[in-house]
Motif scaffolding. Structure first.
Motif, PDB file in Angstrom:
ATOM      1  N   LYS A 175      70.261  27.340  39.118  1.00 48.66           N
ATOM      2  CA  LYS A 175      69.409  26.170  39.315  1.00 48.66           C
ATOM      3  C   LYS A 175      69.646  25.568  40.707  1.00 48.66           C
ATOM      4  O   LYS A 175      68.707  25.116  41.368  1.00 48.66           O
ATOM      5  CB  LYS A 175      69.720  25.134  38.227  1.00 48.66           C
ATOM      6  N   ALA A 176      70.895  25.582  41.146  1.00 48.84           N
ATOM      7  CA  ALA A 176      71.242  24.995  42.446  1.00 48.84           C
ATOM      8  C   ALA A 176      70.656  25.797  43.604  1.00 48.84           C
ATOM      9  O   ALA A 176      70.454  25.263  44.699  1.00 48.84           O
ATOM     10  CB  ALA A 176      72.763  24.915  42.589  1.00 48.84           C
ATOM     11  N   THR A 206      65.757  26.982  42.749  1.00 45.52           N
ATOM     12  CA  THR A 206      64.829  26.008  42.166  1.00 45.52           C
ATOM     13  C   THR A 206      63.985  25.422  43.276  1.00 45.52           C
ATOM     14  O   THR A 206      64.514  25.070  44.338  1.00 45.52           O
ATOM     15  CB  THR A 206      65.581  24.861  41.455  1.00 45.52           C
ATOM     16  N   ILE A 207      62.725  25.304  43.031  1.00 49.82           N
ATOM     17  CA  ILE A 207      61.819  24.731  44.034  1.00 49.82           C
ATOM     18  C   ILE A 207      61.895  23.212  43.993  1.00 49.82           C
ATOM     19  O   ILE A 207      62.072  22.563  45.010  1.00 49.82           O
ATOM     20  CB  ILE A 207      60.374  25.230  43.787  1.00 49.82           C
ATOM     21  N   ASP A 208      61.839  22.679  42.780  1.00 45.67           N
ATOM     22  CA  ASP A 208      61.850  21.227  42.620  1.00 45.67           C
ATOM     23  C   ASP A 208      63.165  20.629  43.133  1.00 45.67           C
ATOM     24  O   ASP A 208      64.259  21.012  42.691  1.00 45.67           O
ATOM     25  CB  ASP A 208      61.643  20.886  41.133  1.00 45.67           C
ATOM     26  N   GLU A 209      63.064  19.684  44.069  1.00 44.77           N
ATOM     27  CA  GLU A 209      64.251  19.155  44.755  1.00 44.77           C
ATOM     28  C   GLU A 209      65.192  18.426  43.791  1.00 44.77           C
ATOM     29  O   GLU A 209      66.418  18.593  43.863  1.00 44.77           O
ATOM     30  CB  GLU A 209      63.805  18.225  45.895  1.00 44.77           C
ATOM     31  N   LYS A 210      64.608  17.662  42.886  1.00 45.87           N
ATOM     32  CA  LYS A 210      65.422  16.900  41.922  1.00 45.87           C
ATOM     33  C   LYS A 210      66.196  17.870  41.003  1.00 45.87           C
ATOM     34  O   LYS A 210      67.393  17.688  40.753  1.00 45.87           O
ATOM     35  CB  LYS A 210      64.483  15.995  41.096  1.00 45.87           C
ATOM     36  N   GLU A 211      65.506  18.902  40.541  1.00 48.66           N
ATOM     37  CA  GLU A 211      66.130  19.909  39.697  1.00 48.66           C
ATOM     38  C   GLU A 211      67.262  20.622  40.443  1.00 48.66           C
ATOM     39  O   GLU A 211      68.302  20.953  39.879  1.00 48.66           O
ATOM     40  CB  GLU A 211      65.075  20.967  39.284  1.00 48.66           C
ATOM     41  N   ILE A 246      73.144  21.468  41.523  1.00 47.74           N
ATOM     42  CA  ILE A 246      74.343  21.317  42.358  1.00 47.74           C
ATOM     43  C   ILE A 246      75.395  20.490  41.622  1.00 47.74           C
ATOM     44  O   ILE A 246      76.575  20.856  41.566  1.00 47.74           O
ATOM     45  CB  ILE A 246      73.975  20.659  43.716  1.00 47.74           C
ATOM     46  N   GLU A 247      74.943  19.398  41.022  1.00 46.70           N
ATOM     47  CA  GLU A 247      75.870  18.537  40.285  1.00 46.70           C
ATOM     48  C   GLU A 247      76.491  19.301  39.113  1.00 46.70           C
ATOM     49  O   GLU A 247      77.709  19.237  38.891  1.00 46.70           O
ATOM     50  CB  GLU A 247      75.110  17.312  39.783  1.00 46.70           C
ATOM     51  N   GLU A 248      75.666  20.040  38.365  1.00 52.29           N
ATOM     52  CA  GLU A 248      76.174  20.791  37.214  1.00 52.29           C
ATOM     53  C   GLU A 248      77.159  21.877  37.649  1.00 52.29           C
ATOM     54  O   GLU A 248      78.143  22.148  36.955  1.00 52.29           O
ATOM     55  CB  GLU A 248      75.013  21.421  36.438  1.00 52.29           C
ATOM     56  N   THR A 249      76.883  22.489  38.809  1.00 52.47           N
ATOM     57  CA  THR A 249      77.815  23.503  39.320  1.00 52.47           C
ATOM     58  C   THR A 249      79.165  22.870  39.604  1.00 52.47           C
ATOM     59  O   THR A 249      80.221  23.426  39.253  1.00 52.47           O
ATOM     60  CB  THR A 249      77.268  24.147  40.612  1.00 52.47           C
ATOM     61  N   GLU A 250      79.140  21.689  40.221  1.00 52.55           N
ATOM     62  CA  GLU A 250      80.413  21.040  40.557  1.00 52.55           C
ATOM     63  C   GLU A 250      81.166  20.600  39.306  1.00 52.55           C
ATOM     64  O   GLU A 250      82.397  20.694  39.253  1.00 52.55           O
ATOM     65  CB  GLU A 250      80.177  19.882  41.544  1.00 52.55           C
ATOM     66  N   LEU A 298      79.602  23.936  48.052  1.00 49.92           N
ATOM     67  CA  LEU A 298      79.956  23.661  46.668  1.00 49.92           C
ATOM     68  C   LEU A 298      81.427  23.897  46.402  1.00 49.92           C
ATOM     69  O   LEU A 298      82.112  23.085  45.793  1.00 49.92           O
ATOM     70  CB  LEU A 298      79.151  24.594  45.749  1.00 49.92           C
ATOM     71  N   PHE A 299      81.895  25.038  46.839  1.00 50.98           N
ATOM     72  CA  PHE A 299      83.224  25.505  46.472  1.00 50.98           C
ATOM     73  C   PHE A 299      84.086  25.536  47.726  1.00 50.98           C
ATOM     74  O   PHE A 299      84.027  26.494  48.504  1.00 50.98           O
ATOM     75  CB  PHE A 299      83.093  26.901  45.856  1.00 50.98           C
ATOM     76  N   THR A 300      84.864  24.456  47.907  1.00 49.97           N
ATOM     77  CA  THR A 300      85.713  24.384  49.098  1.00 49.97           C
ATOM     78  C   THR A 300      87.151  24.078  48.684  1.00 49.97           C
ATOM     79  O   THR A 300      87.413  23.609  47.574  1.00 49.97           O
ATOM     80  CB  THR A 300      85.248  23.240  50.035  1.00 49.97           C
TER      81      THR A 300
END
Lengths: 224, 224
Positions: free
Chosen positions: A114-115, A118-123, A128-132, A177-179
């Protein structure tokens, strides 16, 4: 049980983290295998016969018996060749290993897709949030050098796509994301894991993976 | 290993096929347990602490150690209490059991959700077709009385949502997906399985399940 006359074939594809999981498992066990290279969009009849449900790699064929789905294959390998255990024998520890591997395939994978795609910016921001959030759960799970303790095990191998694929993918996409700063223990783990001799020799080179993802991501951007 | 002083708690919810899987497993083993009833939309703090990742039932808590995800719990139960095995001990047969259970949770569940809870008519038709393809794969897999052979096993218990929930759901929605004519072996299996004494005493009553799904489906229709 493993007999003397074994035929082990792995139907795989270059650059797939799911195939890499199986290769690491076989190499940890010291099991020789024949690699049957499949091509995207042009799968062999043999592969489709062996995995008619999903029609995808990896498929392990052991003495003509096919096993599909990377985590199921990994467990099959662990139970068939007993040396160098991959899963803990304690039922509770084994349940936890199953839980976190499933978590990686369910939660982490859907979030990172999804991060990125995804085309939709909000999605995309939700992704990104869910990945973190997913990475934070894994960060909290590392108690020793590896998820498996002092040796690599089921969750480590499952998480190869976080250790090796994610840093390359986020570079292509331009995400941080992953640092080391955000997830110090998980980052340290990814270094130790990818430098494990068997893992290291199994991973596809950065020089092939990076342009592959660049091309894939550009195709996605062009389709927007 | 099971000790003499055991505390087994199952955090569950009425009408959930995933909780029912765990209950069937515990009853097959003859393991007593305390049922902690959770309510949708108002989960207990204990449940959220035990399953912070998914915040959902079922969660089995055995001597204060929580296990989540119904299929993982079922395997944990099978390995902790050895009597009346649920999974085969042969690695290949076990891999197949894992494969088909995962298939039910991945392929069948996503297909049936699409067939019922989709607004777009074309997508809904795709869902119906995918559900029938999934059922056909399972139809082809039944070689004996049960998926597990002459006794019920891991795949049978996983498929409780097909044996018992699907006929009720399709009645509410007005679909004829799962019939004796289309899937004779699977239909016969569903009768044998739901009439197994332990399964029968565990299933929620049709009188509670039918109106629950009716209400849920009407809410969906109203939101269209």
């Amino acid at each position: 049980m493993a007999s003397n006359k074994e035929e082990v074939k792995l139907f795989g594809m270059m650059l797939s983290p799911f195939v890499t999981r199986v290769e690491i498992g076989l190499k940890l066990k010291g099991v020789g295998y024949k690699y049957e290279l499949e091509k995207m969009g042009n799968l062999s009849e043999a592969l489709i016969n062996y995995n008619p449900v999903y029609k995808k790699v990896p498929v392990l064929v052991h003495n003509e018996k096919p096993v599909s789905e990377s985590l199921i294959i990994l467990e099959y390998i662990d139970e068939t060749w007993k040396q160098n255990p991959i899963l803990p024998s304690d039922p509770y520890k084994k349940a936890l290993a199953h839980f976190w591997s499933k978590f990686i395939d369910d939660k982490f994978l859907s979030a990172i897709k999804k991060a990125i795609f995804t085309i939709d910016e909000k999605e995309r921001e939700n992704g990104i949030e869910e990945t973190e959030v997913a990475l934070q759960f894994l960060e909290n799970e590392i108690k020793d050098k590896f998820f498996g303790g002092e040796d690599i095990g089921f969750v480590d191998i499952s998480a190869v796509l976080i250790a090796y694929w994610l840093p390359i993918v986020q570079e292509v996409v331009g995400l941080n994301l992953f640092t080391h700063e955000k997830f110090p223990k998980l980052y340290k783990w990814s270094q130790d894991f990818t430098n494990h001799p068997i893992v290291k020799e199994t991973l596809p080179s950065r020089e092939t993976l990076l342009p592959y993802f660049k091309a894939r991501y550009e195709t996605f951007l062009a389709s927007k």
